[in-house]
Scaffold this motif. Sequence first.
Motif, PDB file in Angstrom:
ATOM      1  N   MET A   1      -4.383   1.961  12.440  1.00  0.00           N
ATOM      2  CA  MET A   1      -4.667   3.278  11.892  1.00  0.00           C
ATOM      3  C   MET A   1      -3.327   3.983  11.735  1.00  0.00           C
ATOM      4  O   MET A   1      -2.526   4.003  12.680  1.00  0.00           O
ATOM      5  CB  MET A   1      -5.580   4.068  12.820  1.00  0.00           C
ATOM      6  N   TYR A   2      -3.086   4.531  10.570  1.00  0.00           N
ATOM      7  CA  TYR A   2      -1.829   5.204  10.282  1.00  0.00           C
ATOM      8  C   TYR A   2      -2.053   6.716  10.214  1.00  0.00           C
ATOM      9  O   TYR A   2      -3.010   7.184   9.578  1.00  0.00           O
ATOM     10  CB  TYR A   2      -1.238   4.702   8.971  1.00  0.00           C
ATOM     11  N   TYR A   3      -1.149   7.432  10.871  1.00  0.00           N
ATOM     12  CA  TYR A   3      -1.265   8.879  10.970  1.00  0.00           C
ATOM     13  C   TYR A   3       0.009   9.559  10.498  1.00  0.00           C
ATOM     14  O   TYR A   3       1.120   9.083  10.807  1.00  0.00           O
ATOM     15  CB  TYR A   3      -1.477   9.298  12.421  1.00  0.00           C
ATOM     16  N   CYS A   4      -0.146  10.677   9.833  1.00  0.00           N
ATOM     17  CA  CYS A   4       1.021  11.525   9.627  1.00  0.00           C
ATOM     18  C   CYS A   4       0.986  12.615  10.697  1.00  0.00           C
ATOM     19  O   CYS A   4      -0.083  12.999  11.180  1.00  0.00           O
ATOM     20  CB  CYS A   4       1.059  12.131   8.237  1.00  0.00           C
ATOM     21  N   SER A   5       2.155  13.065  11.074  1.00  0.00           N
ATOM     22  CA  SER A   5       2.256  14.019  12.161  1.00  0.00           C
ATOM     23  C   SER A   5       3.302  15.075  11.860  1.00  0.00           C
ATOM     24  O   SER A   5       4.316  14.815  11.209  1.00  0.00           O
ATOM     25  CB  SER A   5       2.622  13.301  13.455  1.00  0.00           C
ATOM     26  N   LYS A   6       3.048  16.261  12.375  1.00  0.00           N
ATOM     27  CA  LYS A   6       3.958  17.388  12.229  1.00  0.00           C
ATOM     28  C   LYS A   6       4.997  17.412  13.358  1.00  0.00           C
ATOM     29  O   LYS A   6       5.992  18.126  13.262  1.00  0.00           O
ATOM     30  CB  LYS A   6       3.135  18.684  12.218  1.00  0.00           C
ATOM     31  N   ASP A   7       4.756  16.658  14.402  1.00  0.00           N
ATOM     32  CA  ASP A   7       5.683  16.668  15.530  1.00  0.00           C
ATOM     33  C   ASP A   7       6.104  15.254  15.891  1.00  0.00           C
ATOM     34  O   ASP A   7       5.441  14.281  15.530  1.00  0.00           O
ATOM     35  CB  ASP A   7       5.040  17.351  16.735  1.00  0.00           C
ATOM     36  N   SER A   8       7.179  15.162  16.629  1.00  0.00           N
ATOM     37  CA  SER A   8       7.789  13.859  16.905  1.00  0.00           C
ATOM     38  C   SER A   8       7.056  13.045  17.957  1.00  0.00           C
ATOM     39  O   SER A   8       7.416  11.890  18.189  1.00  0.00           O
ATOM     40  CB  SER A   8       9.241  14.059  17.344  1.00  0.00           C
TER      41      SER A   8
ATOM     42  N   THR B   1       1.404  14.164  18.453  1.00  0.00           N
ATOM     43  CA  THR B   1       0.291  14.955  18.988  1.00  0.00           C
ATOM     44  C   THR B   1      -0.433  15.718  17.884  1.00  0.00           C
ATOM     45  O   THR B   1      -1.661  15.754  17.841  1.00  0.00           O
ATOM     46  CB  THR B   1       0.822  15.949  20.036  1.00  0.00           C
ATOM     47  N   MET B   2       0.348  16.308  16.987  1.00  0.00           N
ATOM     48  CA  MET B   2      -0.243  17.090  15.904  1.00  0.00           C
ATOM     49  C   MET B   2      -0.368  16.217  14.664  1.00  0.00           C
ATOM     50  O   MET B   2       0.434  16.296  13.728  1.00  0.00           O
ATOM     51  CB  MET B   2       0.612  18.317  15.618  1.00  0.00           C
ATOM     52  N   ARG B   3      -1.366  15.355  14.678  1.00  0.00           N
ATOM     53  CA  ARG B   3      -1.543  14.379  13.606  1.00  0.00           C
ATOM     54  C   ARG B   3      -2.912  14.538  12.961  1.00  0.00           C
ATOM     55  O   ARG B   3      -3.798  15.192  13.497  1.00  0.00           O
ATOM     56  CB  ARG B   3      -1.396  12.965  14.141  1.00  0.00           C
ATOM     57  N   GLY B   4      -3.056  13.921  11.803  1.00  0.00           N
ATOM     58  CA  GLY B   4      -4.315  13.968  11.099  1.00  0.00           C
ATOM     59  C   GLY B   4      -5.295  12.945  11.642  1.00  0.00           C
ATOM     60  O   GLY B   4      -5.020  12.263  12.623  1.00  0.00           O
ATOM     61  N   PRO B   5      -6.439  12.789  10.980  1.00  0.00           N
ATOM     62  CA  PRO B   5      -7.457  11.829  11.429  1.00  0.00           C
ATOM     63  C   PRO B   5      -7.078  10.378  11.165  1.00  0.00           C
ATOM     64  O   PRO B   5      -7.679   9.472  11.746  1.00  0.00           O
ATOM     65  CB  PRO B   5      -8.689  12.223  10.617  1.00  0.00           C
ATOM     66  N   GLY B   6      -6.116  10.158  10.279  1.00  0.00           N
ATOM     67  CA  GLY B   6      -5.637   8.807  10.040  1.00  0.00           C
ATOM     68  C   GLY B   6      -6.287   8.110   8.858  1.00  0.00           C
ATOM     69  O   GLY B   6      -7.326   8.537   8.345  1.00  0.00           O
TER      70      GLY B   6
ATOM     71  N   LEU C   1       0.854  -1.184   0.000  1.00  0.00           N
ATOM     72  CA  LEU C   1       0.000   0.000   0.000  1.00  0.00           C
ATOM     73  C   LEU C   1       0.888   1.232   0.000  1.00  0.00           C
ATOM     74  O   LEU C   1       2.008   1.194   0.534  1.00  0.00           O
ATOM     75  CB  LEU C   1      -0.911   0.052   1.229  1.00  0.00           C
ATOM     76  N   ARG C   2       0.367   2.299  -0.562  1.00  0.00           N
ATOM     77  CA  ARG C   2       1.063   3.581  -0.508  1.00  0.00           C
ATOM     78  C   ARG C   2       0.145   4.602   0.150  1.00  0.00           C
ATOM     79  O   ARG C   2      -0.924   4.913  -0.370  1.00  0.00           O
ATOM     80  CB  ARG C   2       1.440   4.065  -1.898  1.00  0.00           C
ATOM     81  N   LEU C   3       0.581   5.077   1.301  1.00  0.00           N
ATOM     82  CA  LEU C   3      -0.174   6.081   2.025  1.00  0.00           C
ATOM     83  C   LEU C   3       0.303   7.475   1.635  1.00  0.00           C
ATOM     84  O   LEU C   3       1.483   7.677   1.327  1.00  0.00           O
ATOM     85  CB  LEU C   3      -0.009   5.894   3.531  1.00  0.00           C
ATOM     86  N   SER C   4      -0.616   8.414   1.674  1.00  0.00           N
ATOM     87  CA  SER C   4      -0.279   9.805   1.393  1.00  0.00           C
ATOM     88  C   SER C   4      -0.849  10.701   2.484  1.00  0.00           C
ATOM     89  O   SER C   4      -1.820  10.337   3.150  1.00  0.00           O
ATOM     90  CB  SER C   4      -0.837  10.234   0.038  1.00  0.00           C
ATOM     91  N   CYS C   5      -0.243  11.853   2.639  1.00  0.00           N
ATOM     92  CA  CYS C   5      -0.706  12.851   3.607  1.00  0.00           C
ATOM     93  C   CYS C   5      -0.502  14.223   2.997  1.00  0.00           C
ATOM     94  O   CYS C   5       0.630  14.581   2.650  1.00  0.00           O
ATOM     95  CB  CYS C   5       0.075  12.708   4.902  1.00  0.00           C
TER      96      CYS C   5
END
Length: 115
Positions: A93-100, A103-108, A18-22
Amino acid sequence: EVQLVESGGGLVQPGGSLRLSCVASGFDFSDYWMYWFRQAPGKRLEWVSSIRGGGDFTDYENFAKGRFTISRDDAKNTLHLQMKNLTTEDTAMYYCSKDSTGTMRGPGTQVTVSS
């Protein structure tokens, strides 16, 4: 306002890919490290991979090494995660995040690996 929207999840058989995008907005995407996290049912959020702005440095959790590839297109404010040789253990559930910390992640986006 920071917005992160993941896509590309789905149902895949063991051994599949699979290829996930954000898609990111609301901040200077190219200036930031970006991260992928995942969370399986009943388990804690876990880090998957990181990539520096510009894409010249990447890092992976052990389970992702050799199977997952993180990449980014700073011109399109887009983050990707290419996953191959998926196993049932990758169901999450896979999330992209702006912080390490995630915490600042999308809905997944849900990834389900099942035969």
